[in-house]
Design an enzyme around this catalytic site. Structure first.
Site, PDB file in Angstrom:
ATOM      1  CG  ASN A  91       0.196 -37.507  13.658  1.00  0.00           C
ATOM      2  OD1 ASN A  91       0.123 -37.664  14.868  1.00  0.00           O
ATOM      3  ND2 ASN A  91      -0.383 -36.464  13.038  1.00  0.00           N
ATOM      4  CE1 TYR A 157      -8.858 -42.066  17.575  1.00  0.00           C
ATOM      5  CE2 TYR A 157      -8.482 -43.157  19.676  1.00  0.00           C
ATOM      6  CZ  TYR A 157      -8.099 -42.240  18.728  1.00  0.00           C
ATOM      7  OH  TYR A 157      -6.947 -41.494  18.907  1.00  0.00           O
ATOM      8  CB  ALA A 159     -11.705 -51.511  16.246  1.00  0.00           C
TER       9      ALA A 159
HETATM   10  P1  NAP Z   1      -5.326 -33.030  15.368  1.00  0.00           P
HETATM   11  O1  NAP Z   1      -4.778 -31.870  16.101  1.00  0.00           O
HETATM   12  O2  NAP Z   1      -6.759 -33.026  14.948  1.00  0.00           O
HETATM   13  O3  NAP Z   1      -4.386 -33.328  14.109  1.00  0.00           O
HETATM   14  C1  NAP Z   1      -4.676 -34.341  13.186  1.00  0.00           C
HETATM   15  C2  NAP Z   1      -4.359 -33.795  11.807  1.00  0.00           C
HETATM   16  O4  NAP Z   1      -4.561 -34.869  10.835  1.00  0.00           O
HETATM   17  C3  NAP Z   1      -5.297 -32.654  11.414  1.00  0.00           C
HETATM   18  O5  NAP Z   1      -4.564 -31.618  10.790  1.00  0.00           O
HETATM   19  C4  NAP Z   1      -6.248 -33.350  10.449  1.00  0.00           C
HETATM   20  O6  NAP Z   1      -6.849 -32.462   9.562  1.00  0.00           O
HETATM   21  C5  NAP Z   1      -5.312 -34.314   9.765  1.00  0.00           C
HETATM   22  N1  NAP Z   1      -6.021 -35.353   9.049  1.00  0.00           N
HETATM   23  C6  NAP Z   1      -7.156 -35.989   9.443  1.00  0.00           C
HETATM   24  N2  NAP Z   1      -7.511 -36.889   8.517  1.00  0.00           N
HETATM   25  C7  NAP Z   1      -6.595 -36.816   7.515  1.00  0.00           C
HETATM   26  C8  NAP Z   1      -6.441 -37.481   6.287  1.00  0.00           C
HETATM   27  N3  NAP Z   1      -7.332 -38.406   5.883  1.00  0.00           N
HETATM   28  N4  NAP Z   1      -5.373 -37.189   5.503  1.00  0.00           N
HETATM   29  C9  NAP Z   1      -4.479 -36.242   5.891  1.00  0.00           C
HETATM   30  N5  NAP Z   1      -4.602 -35.555   7.042  1.00  0.00           N
HETATM   31  C10 NAP Z   1      -5.642 -35.850   7.853  1.00  0.00           C
HETATM   32  O7  NAP Z   1      -5.155 -34.383  16.236  1.00  0.00           O
HETATM   33  P2  NAP Z   1      -3.981 -34.892  17.208  1.00  0.00           P
HETATM   34  O8  NAP Z   1      -4.552 -34.935  18.556  1.00  0.00           O
HETATM   35  O9  NAP Z   1      -2.715 -34.184  16.929  1.00  0.00           O
HETATM   36  O10 NAP Z   1      -3.890 -36.415  16.711  1.00  0.00           O
HETATM   37  C11 NAP Z   1      -2.796 -36.911  15.952  1.00  0.00           C
HETATM   38  C12 NAP Z   1      -2.804 -38.428  16.073  1.00  0.00           C
HETATM   39  O11 NAP Z   1      -2.626 -38.793  17.450  1.00  0.00           O
HETATM   40  C13 NAP Z   1      -4.118 -39.085  15.635  1.00  0.00           C
HETATM   41  O12 NAP Z   1      -3.832 -40.286  14.951  1.00  0.00           O
HETATM   42  C14 NAP Z   1      -4.826 -39.359  16.939  1.00  0.00           C
HETATM   43  O13 NAP Z   1      -5.742 -40.422  16.835  1.00  0.00           O
HETATM   44  C15 NAP Z   1      -3.646 -39.699  17.825  1.00  0.00           C
HETATM   45  N6  NAP Z   1      -3.878 -39.538  19.265  1.00  0.00           N
HETATM   46  C16 NAP Z   1      -4.233 -38.338  19.790  1.00  0.00           C
HETATM   47  C17 NAP Z   1      -4.444 -38.219  21.148  1.00  0.00           C
HETATM   48  C18 NAP Z   1      -4.847 -36.920  21.801  1.00  0.00           C
HETATM   49  O14 NAP Z   1      -5.230 -36.929  22.988  1.00  0.00           O
HETATM   50  N7  NAP Z   1      -4.749 -35.798  21.140  1.00  0.00           N
HETATM   51  C19 NAP Z   1      -4.285 -39.347  21.961  1.00  0.00           C
HETATM   52  C20 NAP Z   1      -3.905 -40.566  21.392  1.00  0.00           C
HETATM   53  C21 NAP Z   1      -3.696 -40.644  20.039  1.00  0.00           C
HETATM   54  P3  NAP Z   1      -8.276 -31.786  10.025  1.00  0.00           P
HETATM   55  O15 NAP Z   1      -7.977 -30.950  11.227  1.00  0.00           O
HETATM   56  O16 NAP Z   1      -8.654 -30.980   8.829  1.00  0.00           O
HETATM   57  O17 NAP Z   1      -9.185 -32.934  10.345  1.00  0.00           O
END
Ligand code: NAP
Length: 251
Positions: A91, A157, A159
C-alpha cells in the site's frame, strides 16, 4: 465481530496513515496479527497503539519499502517475532503531484517507481518463499484509477500504478501453483492526507462533483473492507483481478 482472519499474519506497508492505517485496523479487527510498516516510526507506532487499544495484535516495522536490504531485514525481524506473513498488502505510496510530462525529472520518476513498483516487488519477494512453503497466501497491491484510465499531468504516477496492474496479473498466474492469490485494488478518490491542501480547494470540489457520480470521496475504511475480503478465504477463487472502488468515476 468478524473473525475471518484469526491466526493469520498480515503485513501492511505505509500503514501509518490513510488507507494503509484503515487496512491495518480492519485486518486486526478480523483477527489478524498485523505487522505495521511505515518509514515514519511515530506514524507506525500510532497505528500499532490504535490496534492494541481495541484488543488487537500488532507490531511496528519501520523501513522504507524502496530500500531492498532495509525492508527485507525489517520484515524478517518482524516475522521472527510473530510468524511468517500470510497476507501482504502493498500500500505504501506517494502523492501524484501534478506535473507536466516534460517537467518530470529522472529523480522524481525513480522515486515514483522506487516506492510503488520496486517497493511492492521487494516486499513480495520477502514474503513469497514462506507462502510457497505453506502453500497459502494473499498479495493485495494498491493501484489507482489513474493506472486504469490515466490523467493529464500525472503520467509518472499513472505509469507506476499501471505497472502494478501488470505485476498483479503476472504474479497471479505465476503464484497460483502455490495457492497464492494476487489481486489489486484501484481506488478512486479517498479522503486521506495524501493530497494535502489540494483536496480543500474549490477547484477540486467542483471537479469531484463533475467527475464522480457518487458525489463524494471514499472513506479509507471503504477500501479496507475490500482489502479484508481479498485477504480472506472467501476470495480464494479470485486472482489476477483489479477491483476499483471509485464511486462510478471509472466504469
Ligand atoms: P497517505 O495517507 O499519504 O499514506 C501513505 C503512507 O505510506 C504514509 O504514511 C507514507 O508516509 C507511507 N510511505 C510513503 N512512502 C513510503 C515508503 N517508501 N516506505 C514506507 N512507507 C511509505 O496516502 P493514502 O491516500 O492512504 O495512499 C495509500 C495508497 O493508496 C498509495 O499507494 C496511493 O497511491 C493509493 N491511492 C490513494 C488514493 C487516494 O485518493 N487517497 C487513490 C488511489 C490510490 P509519509 O506520510 O511519511 O509519506
Amino acid at each position: 465481530m468478524n473473525h475471518s482472519l484469526q491466526g493469520r499474519i498480515a503485513l501492511v506497508t505505509g500503514a501509518g496513515s490513510g488507507i494503509g492505517r484503515a487496512d491495518a485496523l480492519v485486518l486486526a479487527a478480523r483477527g489478524a496479527t498485523v505487522i505495521v510498516n511505515d518509514f515514519d516510526a511515530d506514524a507506525a507506532a500510532a497505528t500499532v497503539q490504535q490496534i492494541v487499544d481495541t484488543g488487537g495484535r500488532a507490531l511496528p516495522c519501520v523501513a522504507d519499502v524502496s530500500q531492498r536490504a532495509t525492508i527485507c531485514a525489517a520484515i524478517a525481524e518482524a516475522a521472527a517475532q510473530v510468524g511468517e506473513v500470510d497476507i501482504l498488502v502493498n500500500n505504501a505510496g506517494i502523492a501524484s503531484r501534478q506535473e507536466a510530462f516534460l517537467d518530470v525529472d529522472e529523480a522524481r520518476l525513480d522515486r515514483m517507481f522506487g516506492v510503488h513498483v520496486k517497493g511492492s516487488w521487494f516486499c513480495t519477494q520477502a514474503v513469497l518463499p514462506g507462502m510457497q512453503r505453506r502453500r497459502r497466501g494473499k498479495v493485495i497491491n494498491t493501484s489507482s484509477i489513474l493506472g486504469l484510465s490515466g490523467r493529464r499531468r500525472s503520467s509518472h504516477y499513472a505509469a507506476a500504478k499501471a505497472a502494478l496492474i501488470g505485476m498483479t496479473k503476472a504474479w497471479a498466474k505465476e503464484f497460483a501453483e502455490w495457492n497464492v492469490q494476487v489481486n489489486a485494488v484501484a481506488p478512486g478518490r479517498v479522503r486521506t492526507p495524501i493530497l494535502g491542501d489540494v483536496a480543500d480547494s474549490e477547484a477540486y470540489r467542483k471537479d469531484l462533483l463533475a467527475q464522480v457520480p457518487a458525489g463524494r470521496r471514499a472513506e479509507p475504511e471503504e477500501i479496507a473492507y475490500l482489502v479484508a475480503f481479498l485477504a480472506s478465504d472467501e476470495s480464494d477463487f479470485i486472482t489476477g483481478q483489479i477491483i476499483s472502488p471509485n464511486g462510478g468515476e471509472v466504469i
